[in-house]
Design an enzyme around this catalytic site. Structure first.
Site, PDB file in Angstrom:
ATOM      1  CB  SER A  62      -4.515 -50.317 -45.364  1.00  0.00           C
ATOM      2  OG  SER A  62      -5.772 -50.007 -44.820  1.00  0.00           O
TER       3      SER A  62
ATOM      4  CG  HIS B 149      -0.234 -49.752 -47.216  1.00  0.00           C
ATOM      5  ND1 HIS B 149      -0.580 -51.035 -47.536  1.00  0.00           N
ATOM      6  CD2 HIS B 149      -0.684 -49.544 -45.942  1.00  0.00           C
ATOM      7  CE1 HIS B 149      -1.205 -51.586 -46.511  1.00  0.00           C
ATOM      8  NE2 HIS B 149      -1.276 -50.704 -45.539  1.00  0.00           N
TER       9      HIS B 149
ATOM     10  CD  GLU C 205       0.624 -52.929 -50.719  1.00  0.00           C
ATOM     11  OE1 GLU C 205       0.272 -53.949 -51.327  1.00  0.00           O
ATOM     12  OE2 GLU C 205      -0.161 -52.252 -50.028  1.00  0.00           O
TER      13      GLU C 205
ATOM     14  CG  ASN D  94      -4.463 -54.639 -46.506  1.00  0.00           C
ATOM     15  OD1 ASN D  94      -4.275 -55.542 -45.696  1.00  0.00           O
ATOM     16  ND2 ASN D  94      -4.149 -53.392 -46.257  1.00  0.00           N
TER      17      ASN D  94
END
Length: 297
Positions: free
Chosen positions: A41, A62, A74, A112
């Site tokens: 992540s 991800h 992602e 993130n």
């Protein structure tokens, strides 16, 4: 199954050294054209690919929690990822009815990286004595589907801590209540206790947020995320502002009616946001310094 697989996805603990050990053991068993993917992540692929004889086969896939409900994946391109491996990663995401978001490998990628400073600011507000319920109410008032304190408990405070450590900028204060929960092994929903007590899968909250004006709290929460989104567009982590907005909405649920972080800046006007940011910087320090990319928004 590794020897037969076209695609191997690693989804173990968020620790670069442990992932590298796994990759070193996996790669000799992969067949010739197989792709190796990581579900990290926040760790840049270039920190993981050094152990591989063929780093061009490594790509980031991800997924977001809960995976069954979250559309976004992602697709992360490391500096050595082969173009055909990036294409295959995107094709795989579409094949399983997900929305692929191609992005460059940098700490936190897109989602993130934008989410982390928002959660960090919520934790620092908690340390200042603002009740979690009030912080969550301010976020929902802005249009978030869930407040950041409840979200942190749901994601897992250990994961929030690991990502926060990976992405923390120099001089960022350490959230004391978060640290205390980690040390006490109160990790949120999965342990039944974090910032909230969890009963039958629901956080136990005090009712109401009192007569507090929620807008200044919401602005303070959201601005670090907006600033990071601006930086991601400037650095071309994703190809343009529209993809940034789509990724943050689908990856975090960011106030959908506001159209994503860049749209939210344009809707209110960047001068208004920057004025608020200057006030927050005077009060809380350099984490509210605007990124140079605001000029281009």
């Amino acid at each position: 199954g590794v020897a037969k697989a076209d695609l191997v996805i690693e989804a173990i603990v968020e620790n670069a050294e442990i992932k590298r050990k796994l990759f070193a053991g996996l790669e000799p068993r992969l067949k010739e054209g197989a792709i190796l993917a990581t579900n990290t992540s926040s760790i840049p692929l270039q920190e993981l690919s050094g152990v591989l004889a063929r780093p061009e086969r490594l790509v980031g896939l991800h997924f977001f929690n809960p995976v069954a409900q979250m559309m976004l994946v992602e697709i992360v391109e490391g500096p050595q990822t082969a173009p055909e491996v990036m294409q295959a990663g995107q094709a795989f995401a579409k094949q399983i009815d997900k929305l692929p978001l191609p992005c460059k490998s940098a700490p936190g990628f897109l989602v993130n990286r934008v989410l982390s400073p928002y959660l960090m600011e919520a934790m620092l507000m908690l340390d200042e004595g603002v009740p979690g319920e009030t912080i969550d109410a301010a976020a929902r008032d802005f249009g978030m589907p869930m407040g950041p304190i409840e979200l942190a408990d749901m994601v897992g405070l250990d994961i929030c801590w690991a990502v926060g450590q990976e992405l923390a900028k120099p001089g960022t204060p350490i959230p004391k209540k978060l640290q205390a929960n980690i040390e006490a092994k109160n990790l949120g929903k999965k342990t039944g206790k974090g910032f909230y007590n969890w009963v039958k899968g629901k956080p136990q909250k005090a009712s109401g947020s009192g007569s507090v004006d929620l807008k200044p709290l919401a602005d303070r929460l959201v601005l670090p995320a907006l600033n990071e989104a601006v930086a991601c567009v400037r650095e071309k982590i994703v190809t343009d502002a529209d993809l940034c907005d789509a990724g943050v909405i689908f990856g975090t649920g960011f106030a959908p009616h506001r159209g994503g972080p860049i749209s939210a800046i344009r809707e209110r006007g960047k001068e208004s946001w920057l004025k608020t940011m200057a006030e927050l910087r005077a009060k809380h320090g350099d984490r509210f310094v605007p990124d140079t990319g605001w000029d281009a928004i």
